[in-house]
Design a protein around this motif. Structure first.
Motif, mmCIF file in Angstrom:
data_model
loop_
_atom_site.group_PDB
_atom_site.id
_atom_site.type_symbol
_atom_site.label_atom_id
_atom_site.label_comp_id
_atom_site.label_asym_id
_atom_site.label_seq_id
_atom_site.Cartn_x
_atom_site.Cartn_y
_atom_site.Cartn_z
ATOM 1 N N THR A 1 0.900 -1.219 -0.035
ATOM 2 C CA THR A 1 0.063 0.011 0.053
ATOM 3 C C THR A 1 0.800 1.381 -0.133
ATOM 4 N N VAL A 2 0.030 2.225 -0.493
ATOM 5 C CA VAL A 2 0.836 3.667 -0.617
ATOM 6 C C VAL A 2 -0.300 4.749 -0.090
ATOM 7 N N SER A 3 -0.051 5.936 -0.047
ATOM 8 C CA SER A 3 -0.949 6.958 0.190
ATOM 9 C C SER A 3 -1.318 7.449 -0.820
ATOM 10 N N ASP A 4 -2.337 8.131 -0.664
ATOM 11 C CA ASP A 4 -3.019 9.113 -2.130
ATOM 12 C C ASP A 4 -2.089 10.219 -2.435
ATOM 13 N N GLU A 5 -1.138 10.445 -1.513
ATOM 14 C CA GLU A 5 -0.155 11.506 -1.814
ATOM 15 C C GLU A 5 0.992 11.189 -2.610
ATOM 16 N N MET A 6 1.149 9.901 -2.948
ATOM 17 C CA MET A 6 2.030 9.467 -3.801
ATOM 18 C C MET A 6 1.621 9.941 -5.244
ATOM 19 N N SER A 7 2.546 10.457 -5.896
ATOM 20 C CA SER A 7 2.265 10.839 -7.382
ATOM 21 C C SER A 7 1.816 9.883 -8.236
ATOM 22 N N GLU A 8 0.971 10.270 -9.283
ATOM 23 C CA GLU A 8 0.773 9.134 -10.337
ATOM 24 C C GLU A 8 1.674 8.327 -10.733
ATOM 25 N N GLU A 9 2.631 9.268 -11.172
ATOM 26 C CA GLU A 9 4.091 8.793 -12.033
ATOM 27 C C GLU A 9 4.812 7.848 -11.284
ATOM 28 N N ALA A 10 4.860 8.093 -9.820
ATOM 29 C CA ALA A 10 5.599 7.346 -9.054
ATOM 30 C C ALA A 10 5.001 5.996 -8.953
ATOM 31 N N ALA A 11 3.676 5.930 -8.603
ATOM 32 C CA ALA A 11 3.006 4.647 -8.366
ATOM 33 C C ALA A 11 3.116 3.993 -9.619
ATOM 34 N N TYR A 12 2.961 4.743 -10.756
ATOM 35 C CA TYR A 12 3.085 3.850 -12.124
ATOM 36 C C TYR A 12 4.281 3.265 -12.325
ATOM 37 N N THR A 13 5.304 3.941 -12.116
ATOM 38 C CA THR A 13 6.911 3.514 -12.226
ATOM 39 C C THR A 13 7.122 2.102 -11.307
ATOM 40 N N LEU A 14 6.514 2.169 -10.182
ATOM 41 C CA LEU A 14 6.668 1.263 -9.241
ATOM 42 C C LEU A 14 5.866 0.114 -9.561
ATOM 43 N N THR A 15 4.652 0.145 -10.018
ATOM 44 C CA THR A 15 3.843 -0.943 -10.355
ATOM 45 C C THR A 15 4.366 -1.496 -11.718
ATOM 46 N N LYS A 16 4.638 -0.714 -12.375
ATOM 47 C CA LYS A 16 5.275 -1.205 -13.809
ATOM 48 C C LYS A 16 6.400 -1.992 -13.762
ATOM 49 N N ALA A 17 7.175 -1.632 -12.902
ATOM 50 C CA ALA A 17 8.466 -2.312 -12.436
ATOM 51 C C ALA A 17 8.341 -3.684 -11.984
ATOM 52 N N MET A 18 7.107 -3.773 -10.893
ATOM 53 C CA MET A 18 6.728 -5.137 -10.472
ATOM 54 C C MET A 18 5.929 -6.060 -11.478
ATOM 55 N N ILE A 19 5.463 -5.477 -12.379
ATOM 56 C CA ILE A 19 4.652 -6.052 -13.508
ATOM 57 C C ILE A 19 5.990 -6.918 -14.294
ATOM 58 N N GLU A 20 6.809 -6.027 -14.757
ATOM 59 C CA GLU A 20 7.840 -6.379 -15.711
ATOM 60 C C GLU A 20 8.962 -7.406 -15.176
ATOM 61 N N ALA B 1 -8.817 -1.644 -0.109
ATOM 62 C CA ALA B 1 -8.619 -0.275 -0.616
ATOM 63 C C ALA B 1 -8.313 0.012 -2.165
ATOM 64 N N PRO B 2 -8.938 1.194 -2.531
ATOM 65 C CA PRO B 2 -8.855 1.174 -3.952
ATOM 66 C C PRO B 2 -7.417 1.275 -4.590
ATOM 67 N N HIS B 3 -7.351 0.885 -5.761
ATOM 68 C CA HIS B 3 -5.876 0.971 -6.289
ATOM 69 C C HIS B 3 -5.690 2.407 -6.551
ATOM 70 N N HIS B 4 -4.208 2.548 -6.352
ATOM 71 C CA HIS B 4 -3.927 3.963 -6.944
ATOM 72 C C HIS B 4 -4.025 4.088 -8.227
ATOM 73 N N PRO B 5 -4.294 5.414 -8.581
ATOM 74 C CA PRO B 5 -4.590 5.570 -10.173
ATOM 75 C C PRO B 5 -3.278 5.422 -10.927
ATOM 76 N N GLY B 6 -2.126 5.496 -10.430
ATOM 77 C CA GLY B 6 -0.915 5.171 -11.203
ATOM 78 C C GLY B 6 -0.819 3.641 -11.209
ATOM 79 N N ALA B 7 -1.317 2.825 -10.272
ATOM 80 C CA ALA B 7 -1.123 1.367 -10.491
ATOM 81 C C ALA B 7 -2.386 0.925 -11.437
ATOM 82 N N ILE B 8 -3.369 1.576 -11.490
ATOM 83 C CA ILE B 8 -4.420 1.299 -12.656
ATOM 84 C C ILE B 8 -3.838 1.394 -13.932
#
Length: 330
Positions: free
Chosen positions: A269-288, A314-321
């Motif tokens: 989990t993260v907070s909704d304060e994490m930027s979309e780009e950071a959450a995207y980068t983290l999730t993409k790295a986990m996927i790949e 908890a809902p997914h972070h927009p960056g993770a989505i």
């Protein structure tokens, strides 16, 4: 004129090369709130760092010890760490504001499930089970057996789930005491010893199948894994938002049939304060780089993209989505 043309040509070539070059993922330096040092969650921190670094060289994940999932919910919510590991059951309690929280923790967001295979296991000595006619939690209540049961300490989610399962089976603390038994809380390391040295009749904990503590019991005595009634699975599973899990027949001695119980899982989990780009980068790295996480421990080999993207309390972070949709997982 020629010099000017050459400059324009060089600029155009440079621009084309810049556009053709792969975009560098955002470099992230994150802190992960886990639990005590040295356990699986510590290894997951290393796996997350390896996955992130593979996509974004120079990124890092610093592991921060804590009191566990309940503590991590507040640590992440209050910005004292960017990420936290929280059991799925703990996450539901945090969002609802149940004890030990003073109110709902509303700003937590899911990056992904990491596992959901730490089943609640109720283990007794086979001789005690045969003597008292106990093959299921329901038999303890039906036969009013004065059972001494060890569950994890207060504040540990496995202890809460075990207590709820016993209550739902009609063998809660009050009933057990009335029959001459008791619920005794202890740390995970102590619980197996309490069963093998006869201080308790039943060990109850949420750990991986054939966990070292259970192997220790199996080496010391003739053991039996107790069944869990369907109504207990339905009631407690809904209460804590956790799924059923079947332990295959023959996993342990004296287990001729599969045993279905409930299993705890861990959510990043993260907070909704994490930027979309950071959450995207983290999730993409986990996927790949899911293999980097799978390799940290044999228990993590079953991690899949399908599990990672599963819905939580908890809902997914927009960056993770965004990352999951890009990968075709949502």
């Amino acid at each position: 004129m020629l010099a000017s043309t050459l400059r324009r040509t060089a600029a155009a070539v440079a621009a084309a090369l810049t556009l053709a070059a792969p975009l560098q993922a955002e470099q992230l330096n994150l802190t992960l709130a886990g639990a005590s040092p040295g356990g699986l969650w510590t290894l997951l921190g290393a796996g997350l760092e390896a996955a992130l670094s593979a996509d974004s060289p120079g990124s890092s994940v610093t592991y921060q010890t804590s009191g566990g999932g309940f503590a991590n919910a507040l640590i992440v919510s209050e910005g004292r760490a960017e990420m936290g590991l929280i059991h799925d059951a703990e996450l539901k309690i945090a969002l609802a504001g149940g004890a030990p929280f003073r109110g709902p923790v509303k700003n937590l967001r899911t990056i992904g499930y990491l596992y959901d295979w730490a089943p609640m296991q109720f283990i007794a000595s086979n001789s005690w089970a045969e003597k008292n006619g106990v093959r299921s939690l329901a038999d303890i209540a039906a036969n009013k057996v004065g059972t001494k049961i060890t569950i994890n300490r207060a504040g540990n989610i496995t202890g809460q789930v075990a207590a709820a399962m016993l209550e739902a089976a009609g063998a809660g603390a009050e009933q057990l005491e009335g029959w001459g038994g008791a619920i005794i809380t202890a740390g995970s390391k102590e619980q197996a010893d309490m069963l093998t040295n006869g201080r308790v009749d039943v060990y109850a904990n949420g750990v991986f199948v054939r966990h070292s503590s259970i192997r220790k019991v199996e080496e010391a005595l003739d053991m039996r894994l107790l069944n869990v009634p369907d109504d207990v699975l339905d009631t407690v599973g809904k209460e804590f938002s956790i799924a059923k899990f079947t332990i295959p027949a023959g996993t342990y001695e004296n287990q001729p049939e599969p045993v279905t119980t409930l299993a705890l899982g861990a959510v990043l989990t993260v907070s909704d304060e994490m930027s979309e780009e950071a959450a995207y980068t983290l999730t993409k790295a986990m996927i790949e780089n899911i293999d980097k996480i799978q390799s940290v421990h044999p228990a993590m080999k079953a991690l899949s993209h399908q599990l990672m993207v599963r819905e939580t309390a908890a809902p997914h972070h927009p960056g993770a989505i965004r990352a999951y949709k890009e990968a075709g997982l949502l």
